[in-house]
Design a protein around this motif. Sequence first.
Motif, mmCIF file in Angstrom:
data_model
loop_
_atom_site.group_PDB
_atom_site.id
_atom_site.type_symbol
_atom_site.label_atom_id
_atom_site.label_comp_id
_atom_site.label_asym_id
_atom_site.label_seq_id
_atom_site.Cartn_x
_atom_site.Cartn_y
_atom_site.Cartn_z
ATOM 1 N N TRP A 1 -7.079 15.773 5.734
ATOM 2 C CA TRP A 1 -7.661 14.723 6.575
ATOM 3 C C TRP A 1 -9.127 15.094 6.795
ATOM 4 C CZ3 TRP A 1 -3.890 13.143 11.121
ATOM 5 C CH2 TRP A 1 -2.639 12.841 10.595
ATOM 6 N N ASP A 2 -9.939 14.835 5.779
ATOM 7 C CA ASP A 2 -11.339 15.254 5.885
ATOM 8 C C ASP A 2 -12.299 14.084 5.716
ATOM 9 O OD1 ASP A 2 -11.065 14.662 3.229
ATOM 10 O OD2 ASP A 2 -11.530 16.658 2.471
ATOM 11 N N GLY A 3 -11.742 12.880 5.675
ATOM 12 C CA GLY A 3 -12.604 11.704 5.528
ATOM 13 C C GLY A 3 -13.145 11.540 4.115
ATOM 14 N N GLY B 1 1.339 1.816 -1.239
ATOM 15 C CA GLY B 1 0.541 1.092 -2.229
ATOM 16 C C GLY B 1 -0.887 0.884 -1.766
ATOM 17 N N ASP B 2 -1.228 1.421 -0.616
ATOM 18 C CA ASP B 2 -2.609 1.344 -0.128
ATOM 19 C C ASP B 2 -3.284 2.693 -0.372
ATOM 20 O OD1 ASP B 2 -2.541 -1.253 0.772
ATOM 21 O OD2 ASP B 2 -1.893 -0.703 2.789
ATOM 22 N N VAL B 3 -4.530 2.617 -0.775
ATOM 23 C CA VAL B 3 -5.286 3.829 -1.077
ATOM 24 C C VAL B 3 -6.372 3.995 -0.031
ATOM 25 C CG1 VAL B 3 -6.904 4.813 -2.748
ATOM 26 C CG2 VAL B 3 -4.824 3.678 -3.534
ATOM 27 N N GLY B 4 -6.548 5.227 0.464
ATOM 28 C CA GLY B 4 -7.591 5.416 1.469
ATOM 29 C C GLY B 4 -7.816 6.872 1.820
ATOM 30 N N THR B 5 -8.585 7.065 2.885
ATOM 31 C CA THR B 5 -8.905 8.406 3.374
ATOM 32 C C THR B 5 -8.434 8.522 4.819
ATOM 33 O OG1 THR B 5 -11.034 7.600 4.156
ATOM 34 C CG2 THR B 5 -11.013 8.624 1.981
ATOM 35 N N GLU C 1 -9.548 10.640 8.519
ATOM 36 C CA GLU C 1 -10.471 11.508 9.251
ATOM 37 C C GLU C 1 -9.665 12.596 9.963
ATOM 38 O OE1 GLU C 1 -13.789 11.309 9.406
ATOM 39 O OE2 GLU C 1 -13.828 9.539 8.111
ATOM 40 N N PRO C 2 -10.334 13.683 10.360
ATOM 41 C CA PRO C 2 -9.610 14.731 11.092
ATOM 42 C C PRO C 2 -8.902 14.199 12.340
ATOM 43 C CG PRO C 2 -11.791 15.504 10.447
ATOM 44 C CD PRO C 2 -11.726 14.053 10.074
ATOM 45 N N ASN C 3 -9.428 13.143 12.970
ATOM 46 C CA ASN C 3 -8.781 12.614 14.184
ATOM 47 C C ASN C 3 -7.699 11.571 13.859
ATOM 48 O OD1 ASN C 3 -10.151 10.328 13.488
ATOM 49 N ND2 ASN C 3 -11.420 10.221 15.325
ATOM 50 N N GLY C 4 -7.326 11.441 12.598
ATOM 51 C CA GLY C 4 -6.222 10.554 12.230
ATOM 52 C C GLY C 4 -6.650 9.135 11.884
ATOM 53 N N PHE C 5 -7.935 8.827 11.953
ATOM 54 C CA PHE C 5 -8.371 7.472 11.594
ATOM 55 C C PHE C 5 -8.231 7.254 10.087
ATOM 56 C CE2 PHE C 5 -10.079 5.776 15.488
ATOM 57 C CZ PHE C 5 -10.118 4.420 15.218
ATOM 58 N N ILE C 6 -7.537 6.174 9.745
ATOM 59 C CA ILE C 6 -7.341 5.823 8.341
ATOM 60 C C ILE C 6 -8.433 4.857 7.926
ATOM 61 C CG2 ILE C 6 -5.737 4.699 6.728
ATOM 62 C CD1 ILE C 6 -3.608 5.062 8.940
ATOM 63 N N GLN C 7 -8.862 4.972 6.686
ATOM 64 C CA GLN C 7 -9.737 3.943 6.117
ATOM 65 C C GLN C 7 -9.130 3.522 4.788
ATOM 66 O OE1 GLN C 7 -12.701 2.515 7.387
ATOM 67 N NE2 GLN C 7 -12.228 1.136 5.684
ATOM 68 N N ILE C 8 -8.639 2.279 4.744
ATOM 69 C CA ILE C 8 -8.066 1.781 3.486
ATOM 70 C C ILE C 8 -9.219 1.330 2.602
ATOM 71 C CG2 ILE C 8 -6.580 0.014 2.443
ATOM 72 C CD1 ILE C 8 -4.874 1.509 4.288
ATOM 73 N N SER C 9 -9.234 1.818 1.360
ATOM 74 C CA SER C 9 -10.310 1.370 0.466
ATOM 75 C C SER C 9 -9.810 0.315 -0.514
ATOM 76 C CB SER C 9 -10.929 2.543 -0.270
ATOM 77 O OG SER C 9 -9.928 3.336 -0.842
ATOM 78 N N ASP C 10 -8.525 0.288 -0.753
ATOM 79 C CA ASP C 10 -7.989 -0.678 -1.709
ATOM 80 C C ASP C 10 -6.482 -0.676 -1.709
ATOM 81 O OD1 ASP C 10 -9.320 -2.437 -3.533
ATOM 82 O OD2 ASP C 10 -10.565 -0.726 -4.056
ATOM 83 N N ARG C 11 -5.915 -1.721 -2.303
ATOM 84 C CA ARG C 11 -4.506 -1.633 -2.681
ATOM 85 C C ARG C 11 -4.488 -0.945 -4.034
ATOM 86 N NH1 ARG C 11 -0.267 -6.221 -0.949
ATOM 87 N NH2 ARG C 11 0.678 -4.462 0.089
ATOM 88 N N ALA C 12 -3.471 -0.118 -4.261
ATOM 89 C CA ALA C 12 -3.439 0.667 -5.502
ATOM 90 C C ALA C 12 -3.612 -0.248 -6.720
ATOM 91 C CB ALA C 12 -2.141 1.453 -5.581
#
Length: 536
Positions: free
Chosen positions: A372-374, A408-412, A414-425
């Motif tokens: 979880w490093d963003g 089926g979602d791709v993302g990153t 953050e250390p605090n658990g925030f997800i960022q979806i960048s795309d559907r696979a």
Amino acid sequence: MIQSTMQDFPLSITSLFQHGRRIHADSQVITWTEDGPKTATFAEVADRADQLAAALSRLGIGAGDRVGTFCWNNQHHLEAYLAVPCMGAVLHTLNIRLFPEQLAYVINHAEDKVIIVDGSLIPLLAKVAHELTTVEHIIVVGEGDGAQLGDTLDYEELLAAEQPGFSYPEVDERAAAAMCYTSGTTGNPKGVAYSHRSTYLHSFGIASAQAMAFSQHDRLLLIVPMFHANAWGMPYAGWSVGADLVMPQQFLQAGPLAEIIELTRPTYSGAVPTVLNDILHNRPDADLGSLRQIVCGGSAVPRSLIEGFDETFGVPVVQAWGMTETSPLAAIAHVPRGTAAANAMEWRVRTGRPMPGVEIRICDEAGAELPWDGQAQGEIEIRGPWITGSYYLEPTDEKFHDGWLRTGDVGTMEPNGFIQISDRAKDVIKSGGEWISSVDLENTLMGHPDVREAAVVGIPDDRWDERPLACVVPAEGKVPDPADLRAYLEDKVAKWWLPERWATIEEVPKTSVGKFDKKVLRRRYADGELEVTECD
Ligand code: ADP
């Protein structure tokens, strides 16, 4: 293990139902109709749910039988939400926007015995009526030409023949209570069967202050269809806390919604970005001041939309993430404590942090967990008591990984658990071995004043394998210039992301649940149907 002394009391929709009817008997269900609002109290709705349960029993519906609904968001749909699971049967909410062949498929696959249909939707159901193999009765609500469906029963007549006071059975909390099929953008739709227990826990989860903070002082405007992931769980959660429920039926365009909000003064709502965009662009004059918050998800929420609602209406839009398989709420983007007001937007534009109760991780293509490093990007996996563990009568091992659902979602993260979806696979763009986020490009482009909507798809490229093609829907009266748009993106995304190919389109094709249907755009491109301008 030391045995606890606690009662093994089932977590059932029945207990939510009985609580709402007794404790919040005066709360209201308001259905919008052509003649304005029609109001009923929770006590009245509950009595009618009893009558519906009695009528369905008389028709031979028993434990585990599937009862389909083909309805807008309205009072009788809520009656079915309450009656069907509590009588031990299974509510199957049918998506009225499915293509006919998919609609026939899901009804037959779920083996629905009864379908409750709104009179205004009869023509849509009639298209598949002759293909239905298990349906024994069709119950029509309100006016409509039922003859197209063969023999039908009248909802009000059935209820009139029964009395309130149905004796509900004790249900197993792990039994199926409701079913919803995914929209099936690839292959046939797949069924998810929610249990009493999962629905109960999800209701508590979304009503909590960690998520939507519902209470008896709220009035919820249910814009998300009740046939799409249970209107994000709001009917059950709202009922259990005694929040009024406003049901807009088919009046879902900017004009009528603005009127409904101005007249019924809801405090809370949930909607996909397309609906909110429509209100922002077409009714910026509307008074939405009664709303303390709107939760928005189903696709990435553009920054321009969040800012637009702040500035135009003074109403905070909070992003959330989930899917049919996750009941649906799994993550929500509340700003972490300690954030300076000036930095709040940096979190609000992200996808969200996991709800208490669900666990989320990201994994690489080999299935190894990523930090979880963003930075590290991988597929989001999820598990928890309201996450599906399988699909209904469908072997889909590839969708699960050691008991986690592969989203089926791709993302990153953050250390605090925030997800960022960048795309559907299935929509990722891989250029020179690196991922370009179509979601980021789209959201940034939608911040340009000449752009109404933008969809970015990967197209084959000799040198880089794939490159992005930006398909842009112009804002009213504007003619966006690719060179301008490219320049606009320049300081906002990585240079190698900048699309060289641009197409102007009238509308982004959408799936039956209103998401960008990128496979249609890729096909149009492959078939030479898009007029592409090169610009670099
Ligand atoms: P479908 O039947 O198409 O799967 P769902 O409503 O279940 O319909 O869609 C779930 C998908 O929607 C997620 O897997 C994700 O790709 C997308 N989605 C939902 N919320 C968000 C969000 N906040 N940001 C980005 N994508 C989202």
